[in-house]
Design a protein around this motif. Structure first.
Motif, PDB file in Angstrom:
ATOM      1  N   LYS A  31       0.815  -1.208   0.000  1.00 17.98           N
ATOM      2  CA  LYS A  31       0.000   0.000   0.000  1.00 17.98           C
ATOM      3  C   LYS A  31       0.852   1.262   0.000  1.00 17.98           C
ATOM      4  CE  LYS A  31      -0.843   0.197   4.974  1.00 17.98           C
ATOM      5  NZ  LYS A  31      -1.819   0.207   6.035  1.00 17.98           N
ATOM      6  N   ASP A  73      -8.122   0.570  -4.626  1.00 16.74           N
ATOM      7  CA  ASP A  73      -7.198   1.586  -4.120  1.00 16.74           C
ATOM      8  C   ASP A  73      -7.012   2.700  -5.155  1.00 16.74           C
ATOM      9  OD1 ASP A  73      -5.607   0.326  -5.977  1.00 16.74           O
ATOM     10  OD2 ASP A  73      -4.462  -0.777  -4.488  1.00 16.74           O
ATOM     11  N   TYR A  91      -6.277   6.003  -3.380  1.00  9.95           N
ATOM     12  CA  TYR A  91      -5.644   5.782  -2.075  1.00  9.95           C
ATOM     13  C   TYR A  91      -4.340   6.574  -1.987  1.00  9.95           C
ATOM     14  CZ  TYR A  91      -4.449   2.951   2.054  1.00  9.95           C
ATOM     15  OH  TYR A  91      -4.151   2.513   3.315  1.00  9.95           O
ATOM     16  N   MET A 135      -3.935   7.196   3.471  1.00  3.95           N
ATOM     17  CA  MET A 135      -3.332   6.043   4.135  1.00  3.95           C
ATOM     18  C   MET A 135      -3.036   6.367   5.608  1.00  3.95           C
ATOM     19  SD  MET A 135       0.120   3.964   3.149  1.00  3.95           S
ATOM     20  CE  MET A 135       1.248   5.113   3.892  1.00  3.95           C
ATOM     21  N   GLN A 183      -8.625  -4.158   1.269  1.00  8.23           N
ATOM     22  CA  GLN A 183      -7.632  -3.773   0.261  1.00  8.23           C
ATOM     23  C   GLN A 183      -7.537  -4.834  -0.843  1.00  8.23           C
ATOM     24  OE1 GLN A 183      -5.260  -1.133   0.350  1.00  8.23           O
ATOM     25  NE2 GLN A 183      -4.250  -1.811  -1.506  1.00  8.23           N
ATOM     26  N   ASP A 226      -8.888  -4.968  -4.699  1.00  8.02           N
ATOM     27  CA  ASP A 226      -8.077  -5.253  -5.896  1.00  8.02           C
ATOM     28  C   ASP A 226      -8.771  -6.303  -6.769  1.00  8.02           C
ATOM     29  OD1 ASP A 226      -6.125  -3.516  -5.185  1.00  8.02           O
ATOM     30  OD2 ASP A 226      -4.722  -5.020  -4.428  1.00  8.02           O
TER      31      ASP A 226
END
Lengths: 286, 459
Positions: free
Chosen positions: A52, A231, A234, A239, B426, B430
């Motif tokens: 990330k 994301d 993001y 974050m 997350q 994806d």
């Protein structure tokens, strides 16, 4: 007389920064009753090795570069246009209208746009489908979401560029433009060779301010997508927020905050130095 | 000497009074008020003020405010203040006030995800429960064990669980009847229905809150994984209540097990045909989609109860029906599916009004208060109440809740739980937004969870 100022600055700037740096060296969960555990640089290691981190850096850069370019181009163009038309009636009102988005709180702007972007019953898709076009997933399509957020930021912050550059243009002595006219310079050449060179310092300053702001942009993204879908939006500040106030991992969030602070400082310092070498600001200016 | 500016004019005092006179009168008034206060102190000492924190909305604030009003009418001398703050602020308020041993609050609307970290700062309620055996038995027998146990720690209750919530399926009965579609009892049926619904009307087939916000996607996927027979890690068992015993550890992370991958494949298949708004939808947008005839089949939290209210949803309130979360896979188990949430009332150890607060909490959950609580928007935790009220069309969702709170997967109840949901959200994000295969998304998810667990000492 200098000491009180230094002490005040230390209190307002240095103490919080030191607090964050110290917090970044501990593993600490906001809801953990047991005391924070010293982990040294472990939080930084996990941050930079996580997937990330890379995503957040990439999204932040894409968002910053795109929004900055559009805001500068649009803001300067509007300022030049309004400056040229300044003697026409109603320009004062137009200037006020163009500046209004700055007055809206970012989170209010974001919520307002979120409703307009809603794919099934938002007003934008209402018009688009009315034209016979397919509906757009403004904030729900991974390939469009970040651009839609850029659009909100452009709507809100282009007026800042516009107003600042316009103020700079108004400060140029009118004789400069009169002399250019005598030399048969048309509006385009006057803009390119007289107006813009005179306001380049203003442009650099406003660009730096926007750059710093964009690298830290937060409210609009959190109020529209919270970094999603997937994301797609993001960014680094999102974050940090998610880590601190959704996952409650204060140590990890502090480490990410320190990295962002260093990142912004390095980028801005490098840019200021590069610009100073060009003689626009700083020691090299003429 | 007084000047014109020294003089203030009061209504009824044509000549005005001097500043000195105002001060003198003020002092005299203050002295009288103070004396009155002293004289009245025995009465003040008898009245109690309980401060209960909550979040906004009919289900939490509405139900507690209505209960508080009823309680105050029944119990003179006790004032119940309902203190409302938004989601994020509410959790921070709980965290910081418990750490600081604040005496400012007597009960918190308490999410069980916080129990592992917070229970040392909460009042153990065993003795208070035992002080009223009649209520205790009503409560223990009425609220399913696999639900109320989320608010226990080492067998000790730390909350009075008054609210029930779980994920479930909703659909439009009239549309389903017209198209001859089956009840969406399994994900395989949901997928087949969605294709037919989409063929009849674009994007009507399936919708869910799949945004990144509040880990909706992570929660939905956990419910699906549970439905397919998967688990987060080896020791993720129903009676572990989403907790990890530090001495035993988590056991191997099983997020790449065949059942989990199968659930991921199903979510990917659904994501190809779901209403695209799903990817950024909030609960209210899903509700609007039902109200406005946009989507006809959804997997959502029980907050849609308001859609059965004719005032809220005049067009389709009587056509919306719900059932427990769907099952899926080769050997589905109806007693193991979905995801549960919900809230209880936790009393901080630092509270100076524990008995009075407990009495209020008992009242909130009581049969006596049920009608007030439910009509104000509350979703009770007592199965008997859920099932009896669920017979009314406007509250039919209560029967789904009664099943869901018993069958659903628990929230993660260890300190790093939010990070676990973050990781799942997350990687499943994806999965549904990129071309990544289910196997690869699950493998990446497993890798990140292993890293988290190693850091936390669970592996």
């Amino acid at each position: 007389m200098l000491y009180p100022v230094v002490a005040l600055l230390a209190l307002l700037v240095a103490v919080p920064v030191i607090h964050v740096v110290v917090a970044s060296l501990y593993r600490r969960n906001l809801f953990q009753v047991r005391p924070p555990r010293w982990v040294g640089l472990e939080n930084y290691y996990y941050l930079v090795t996580s997937a990330k981190f890379e995503v957040a850096i990439l999204r932040s850069m894409s968002f910053t570069v795109t929004a900055l370019a559009v805001e500068l181009a649009l803001g300067i163009a509007l300022a030049v246009w309004v400056h040229r038309m300044r003697r026409l009636p109603g320009m004062g009102l137009l200037r006020t209208v163009l500046a209004m988005p700055i007055l809206v709180a970012p989170v209010v702007a974001a919520v307002m746009w979120r409703f307009m972007f809603q794919p099934d019953f938002g007003i934008l898709n209402h018009f688009i489908t009315g034209l016979g076009l397919p509906p757009v997933g403004w904030l729900s399509s991974p390939s469009i979401a970040l651009l839609a957020i850029v659009l909100i930021d452009v709507w809100q912050w282009t007026p800042l560029v516009f107003l600042t550059v316009l103020a700079g243009l108004h400060a140029i002595p009118p004789q400069y433009f009169e002399a250019a006219e005598l030399d048969a310079a048309g509006p385009w050449k006057q803009t390119l060779h007289v107006a813009l060179p005179q306001v380049r310092r203003v442009i650099v300053i406003v660009a730096l301010l926007r750059l710093i702001d964009l690298l830290r942009a937060f409210e609009i993204i959190v109020a529209t997508t919270q970094g999603g879908p997937g994301d797609a939006s993001y960014t680094f500040p999102v974050m940090i927020w998610e880590t601190a106030f959704v996952a409650f991992e204060i140590g990890d969030a502090a480490a990410a905050s320190v990295v962002l602070l260093v990142l912004v400082s390095v980028i801005v310092t490098l840019l200021v130095r590069a610009i100073a070498r060009q003689g626009v600001v700083g020691r090299g200016q003429g | 000497m007084s000047t014109q500016t020294d003089r203030m004019r009061f209504p009824g005092h044509a000549g005005g009074v001097s500043r000195r006179e105002v001060l003198r009168r003020g002092a005299a008034f203050g002295a009288v008020a103070a004396a009155g206060g002293l004289l009245a102190s025995p009465a003040v000492a008898q009245s109690r003020r309980i401060v209960v924190t909550t979040m906004p909305g009919p289900r939490w604030e509405g139900a507690l405010r209505a209960s508080a009003a009823a309680y105050m009418a029944r119990t003179p001398g006790t004032e119940v203040e309902i203190l409302v703050s938004p989601y994020a602020e509410h959790y921070q308020r709980i965290g910081t006030s418990l750490i600081e041993d604040s005496t400012a609050f007597d009960a918190h609307l308490f999410d069980p995800v916080l129990i592992g970290q917070s229970h040392p700062k909460l009042e153990p309620l065993t003795a208070l429960f035992d002080s009223d055996p009649g209520w205790r038995d009503y409560y223990m027998n009425g609220v399913p064990y696999f639900y109320r146990g989320s608010w226990d720690w080492d067998g000790v209750p730390y909350s009075i669980v008054h609210d029930a919530n779980c994920m479930m399926t909703w659909w439009r009965r009239d549309v389903f009847d017209a198209l001859g579609l089956a009840e969406p009892a399994s994900f395989e049926t949901i997928l087949a229905n969605a294709e037919k619904l989409n063929a009849a009307k674009a994007n009507a087939g399936f919708m869910t809150c799949a945004g990144r916000t509040q880990w909706f996607l992570g929660m939905t996927f956990t419910g699906m994984m549970h439905a397919y027979g998967g688990r987060w890690y080896e020791h993720d068992e129903m009676d572990a209540f989403g907790r990890i015993d530090p001495a035993r550890g988590s056991g191997a992370v099983t997020l790449d097990a065949p059942a989990v991958v199968e659930a991921a494949r199903m979510l990917k298949a659904l994501s190809r045909i779901w209403n695209p708004a799903s990817l950024n939808a909030l609960e209210f947008e899903n509700a609007e989609a039902f109200k406005n005839d946009i989507s006809h089949q959804q997997v959502m939290w029980s907050g849609f109860m308001t859609l059965q209210n004719p005032a809220e949803n005049p067009r389709f309130h009587d056509q919306l029906v719900s059932r427990d979360f769907p099952v899926g896979g080769a050997s589905p188990d109806p007693a193991r599916t979905g995801m549960k949430g919900g809230f209880g009332l936790a009393i901080p150890r630092a509270s100076v009004n524990k008995e009075a607060t407990f009495d209020f909490a008992k009242f909130v959950t009581s049969r006596e208060n049920a009608e007030t609580f439910i009509r104000a928007g509350g979703q009770p935790s007592n199965a008997e109440l859920l099932n009896s009220w669920g017979e009314q069309p406007q509250y039919q969702v209560f029967r789904s809740i009664a099943q869901g709170v018993a069958n659903g997967h628990h929230l993660a109840q260890f300190a790093e739980g939010p990070q676990l949901f973050q990781i799942i959200t997350q990687h499943i994000g994806d999965l549904v937004t990129t071309d990544i295969a289910a196997e690869d998304a699950c493998a990446a998810m497993k890798r990140d969870v292993e890293t988290l667990f190693r850091r936390s000492g669970y592996l």
